[in-house]
Motif scaffolding. Sequence first.
Motif, PDB file in Angstrom:
ATOM      1  N   THR A 107       0.864  -1.122  -0.046  1.00  0.00           N
ATOM      2  CA  THR A 107       0.053   0.006  -0.006  1.00  0.00           C
ATOM      3  C   THR A 107       0.762   1.276   0.053  1.00  0.00           C
ATOM      4  O   THR A 107       0.314   2.301  -0.011  1.00  0.00           O
ATOM      5  N   GLY A 108       2.025   1.233   0.336  1.00  0.00           N
ATOM      6  CA  GLY A 108       3.057   2.311   0.225  1.00  0.00           C
ATOM      7  C   GLY A 108       2.971   2.896   1.912  1.00  0.00           C
ATOM      8  O   GLY A 108       2.503   2.362   2.651  1.00  0.00           O
ATOM      9  N   VAL A 109       3.882   3.881   1.969  1.00  0.00           N
ATOM     10  CA  VAL A 109       4.215   4.316   3.210  1.00  0.00           C
ATOM     11  C   VAL A 109       4.383   5.727   3.339  1.00  0.00           C
ATOM     12  O   VAL A 109       4.892   6.404   2.402  1.00  0.00           O
ATOM     13  N   VAL A 110       3.939   6.725   4.401  1.00  0.00           N
ATOM     14  CA  VAL A 110       4.460   7.944   4.571  1.00  0.00           C
ATOM     15  C   VAL A 110       5.439   7.882   5.884  1.00  0.00           C
ATOM     16  O   VAL A 110       4.691   7.238   6.919  1.00  0.00           O
ATOM     17  N   ILE A 111       6.612   8.415   5.940  1.00  0.00           N
ATOM     18  CA  ILE A 111       7.109   8.352   7.037  1.00  0.00           C
ATOM     19  C   ILE A 111       7.747   9.983   7.531  1.00  0.00           C
ATOM     20  O   ILE A 111       7.731  10.968   6.719  1.00  0.00           O
ATOM     21  N   ALA A 112       7.668  10.191   8.850  1.00  0.00           N
ATOM     22  CA  ALA A 112       7.990  11.514   9.182  1.00  0.00           C
ATOM     23  C   ALA A 112       8.522  11.655  10.522  1.00  0.00           C
ATOM     24  O   ALA A 112       8.601  10.637  11.220  1.00  0.00           O
ATOM     25  N   ALA A 113       9.004  12.831  11.020  1.00  0.00           N
ATOM     26  CA  ALA A 113       9.511  13.260  12.183  1.00  0.00           C
ATOM     27  C   ALA A 113       9.165  14.713  12.644  1.00  0.00           C
ATOM     28  O   ALA A 113       8.719  15.268  11.555  1.00  0.00           O
ATOM     29  N   TRP A 127       5.607  18.765  11.377  1.00  0.00           N
ATOM     30  CA  TRP A 127       5.827  17.329  10.746  1.00  0.00           C
ATOM     31  C   TRP A 127       6.566  17.483   9.250  1.00  0.00           C
ATOM     32  O   TRP A 127       6.418  18.592   8.567  1.00  0.00           O
ATOM     33  N   LYS A 128       7.604  16.949   9.142  1.00  0.00           N
ATOM     34  CA  LYS A 128       8.471  16.923   8.025  1.00  0.00           C
ATOM     35  C   LYS A 128       8.652  15.285   7.657  1.00  0.00           C
ATOM     36  O   LYS A 128       8.818  14.449   8.175  1.00  0.00           O
ATOM     37  N   LEU A 176       1.147   5.122   7.807  1.00  0.00           N
ATOM     38  CA  LEU A 176       1.389   6.561   8.259  1.00  0.00           C
ATOM     39  C   LEU A 176       2.417   6.458   9.573  1.00  0.00           C
ATOM     40  O   LEU A 176       1.681   5.903  10.394  1.00  0.00           O
ATOM     41  N   PHE A 177       3.663   6.813   9.549  1.00  0.00           N
ATOM     42  CA  PHE A 177       4.432   6.686  10.651  1.00  0.00           C
ATOM     43  C   PHE A 177       5.492   7.629  10.950  1.00  0.00           C
ATOM     44  O   PHE A 177       6.074   8.159  10.108  1.00  0.00           O
ATOM     45  N   ASN A 178       5.198   8.134  12.248  1.00  0.00           N
ATOM     46  CA  ASN A 178       6.094   9.367  12.818  1.00  0.00           C
ATOM     47  C   ASN A 178       6.859   8.574  13.641  1.00  0.00           C
ATOM     48  O   ASN A 178       6.385   8.148  14.771  1.00  0.00           O
ATOM     49  N   LYS A 233       8.999  10.843  -2.243  1.00  0.00           N
ATOM     50  CA  LYS A 233       8.332  12.358  -2.394  1.00  0.00           C
ATOM     51  C   LYS A 233       8.479  13.251  -1.073  1.00  0.00           C
ATOM     52  O   LYS A 233       8.031  12.544  -0.123  1.00  0.00           O
ATOM     53  N   ARG A 234       9.078  14.231  -0.891  1.00  0.00           N
ATOM     54  CA  ARG A 234       9.361  15.101   0.014  1.00  0.00           C
ATOM     55  C   ARG A 234       7.860  15.676   0.457  1.00  0.00           C
ATOM     56  O   ARG A 234       6.883  16.227  -0.387  1.00  0.00           O
ATOM     57  N   LEU A 235       7.558  15.869   1.851  1.00  0.00           N
ATOM     58  CA  LEU A 235       6.402  16.257   2.615  1.00  0.00           C
ATOM     59  C   LEU A 235       6.737  17.467   3.430  1.00  0.00           C
ATOM     60  O   LEU A 235       7.524  17.105   4.240  1.00  0.00           O
ATOM     61  N   GLU A 236       6.432  18.468   3.008  1.00  0.00           N
ATOM     62  CA  GLU A 236       6.769  19.748   3.976  1.00  0.00           C
ATOM     63  C   GLU A 236       5.874  20.634   4.754  1.00  0.00           C
ATOM     64  O   GLU A 236       6.177  21.268   5.633  1.00  0.00           O
ATOM     65  N   SER A 237       4.511  20.314   4.289  1.00  0.00           N
ATOM     66  CA  SER A 237       3.281  20.971   4.987  1.00  0.00           C
ATOM     67  C   SER A 237       2.354  20.077   5.263  1.00  0.00           C
ATOM     68  O   SER A 237       2.114  18.910   4.614  1.00  0.00           O
ATOM     69  N   ALA A 238       1.449  20.767   5.964  1.00  0.00           N
ATOM     70  CA  ALA A 238       0.327  19.829   6.498  1.00  0.00           C
ATOM     71  C   ALA A 238      -0.550  19.338   4.938  1.00  0.00           C
ATOM     72  O   ALA A 238      -1.166  18.128   4.925  1.00  0.00           O
ATOM     73  N   GLU A 239      -0.549  20.206   4.319  1.00  0.00           N
ATOM     74  CA  GLU A 239      -1.289  20.002   2.857  1.00  0.00           C
ATOM     75  C   GLU A 239      -0.788  18.614   2.236  1.00  0.00           C
ATOM     76  O   GLU A 239      -1.386  18.002   1.645  1.00  0.00           O
ATOM     77  N   ASP A 240       0.773  18.805   2.228  1.00  0.00           N
ATOM     78  CA  ASP A 240       1.246  17.791   1.530  1.00  0.00           C
ATOM     79  C   ASP A 240       1.061  16.332   2.253  1.00  0.00           C
ATOM     80  O   ASP A 240       0.748  15.464   1.267  1.00  0.00           O
ATOM     81  N   PHE A 241       0.883  16.296   3.569  1.00  0.00           N
ATOM     82  CA  PHE A 241       0.423  15.118   4.203  1.00  0.00           C
ATOM     83  C   PHE A 241      -0.778  14.857   3.864  1.00  0.00           C
ATOM     84  O   PHE A 241      -1.260  13.497   3.623  1.00  0.00           O
ATOM     85  N   ARG A 242      -1.912  15.825   3.716  1.00  0.00           N
ATOM     86  CA  ARG A 242      -3.128  15.391   3.676  1.00  0.00           C
ATOM     87  C   ARG A 242      -3.320  14.832   2.171  1.00  0.00           C
ATOM     88  O   ARG A 242      -4.182  13.948   2.024  1.00  0.00           O
ATOM     89  N   LYS A 243      -2.597  15.234   1.261  1.00  0.00           N
ATOM     90  CA  LYS A 243      -2.907  14.811  -0.069  1.00  0.00           C
ATOM     91  C   LYS A 243      -2.358  13.310  -0.317  1.00  0.00           C
ATOM     92  O   LYS A 243      -2.399  12.792  -1.445  1.00  0.00           O
TER      93      LYS A 243
END
Length: 459
Positions: free
Chosen positions: A115-121, A167-168, A278-280, A143-153
């Motif tokens: 399913t893919g993954v989103v990683i953050a700190a 979050w980044k 989704l993992f921070n 793909k880099r995620l810099e903003s809340a909107e990036d994460f939501r998308k």
Amino acid sequence: MASTHQTSTTVLIVGCGTWGSSTALHLARRGYKNVTVLDPYEVPSAISAGNDVNKIVEQGTWRLIMSGCILEANAGRHTIVGHRGEDASVSNRVVLEATAAWQTDPVFKQYYHATGVVIAATQPENVEELYESERATPDNGYKRLESAEDFRKTMPEGVLTGDFPGWKGWAKKDGCGWVHARKALMSAALEAQRLGVKLITGSPHGQVTTLIFEENDVKGAVTADGKEHRAEHTILCAGANAPQLLDMKNQLRPTAWTLAHIKMTDEEVELYKNLPVLFNVERGFFMEPDEDNHELKICDEHPGYCNALPHVDDKSTYVSTPFAKHQIPLTSEQGVREFLRETMPHLAERPFSFARICWCADTPDRGYLITSHPDYPSLTLGVGGSGHGFKVIPTVGGYIADCMEGKLDERMKRTWRWRPETALGRDWTAVQGRMGGSYKVLDFTDVKADGWTAIVSKL
């Protein structure tokens, strides 16, 4: 075709959790006809970390988060960094073999979901470490995620509604996913049983009270009903309970983590289906709702709990005793809800439908202990999952079987050896690279009677 030796040799496996069930499966596939497995709990074990709706295996950092794991399925990636105490070539081989098995072994492949993954700190130093450890570059599919909107998308509209403060991170669509842990564990145990392995589970018949020490060796085990189970080979896969049966020379620290579920509507289940993990690393993580109970599992991230940390002057006799509990400390509930408030605030106050603690056993360097015991020739150890043991359930039993047969790869043999020297003066409160929560190992004995959730579970 099985040899006469394999057909006649008696093998006793103590523990039917992640590694015990895998070992039973691999021995049965090799033609062993006299294999018995003992466990104090019915399969799946009430305390096993593998008894969970989903897991994430994260190959780049060689880290297994107790309630989940990110499995990267890129078998062509040959630059995997080994965990502390591990030969990188060993880590590389283990990851590649486990990845292939998750994709091809009929016992396991149906439980892998790509399913893919989103990683953050959030802390800058942790963001940088995550970037380095995951090699989170476009060339590797991130793909880099810099903003809340990036994460939501990264997920369908209406899933991620939070502000993601500080979050980044990065998103990766291909080669990652999650596995249904409980079903994979049960699949291994039931297939082993189908192939002839004898499972004796539940108390008192499967509850081992002591190993049988005779003639400077181990000859089997005694269960709580007083029965002796003798065997030519004994394999200890008791996980966090191993120190209660054998002097581990302080090489194992039973450590627990926490998880909680919330009930989802049918519409939410459909919306949340096939989501990336989704993992921070500081906050926690979640995966899609389970297909049977329609519950979303959320974990708060922290360095773990022990049960009675030792006093500074009494480290020589320390044993953190595991116990089963379908509740979590209120501090962990707060952690789960903080994670939800940052990511999915529309769910943050929804009541928990289920919660539990689950146990693993940390070695000082978080490398495995898969070895023959130096003092007991017939005893093989398969312990020390150290929070990254579930991801190898398809293959780890093969390594343990190799060890019993005396043909374990020499690099693995050296890396996973009996090594009490690493536990001399051990700091039982060491976080061992884990983050989140209070950033320290906590003690269940400090949790007051009214400091636990009070969830009436319907699972």
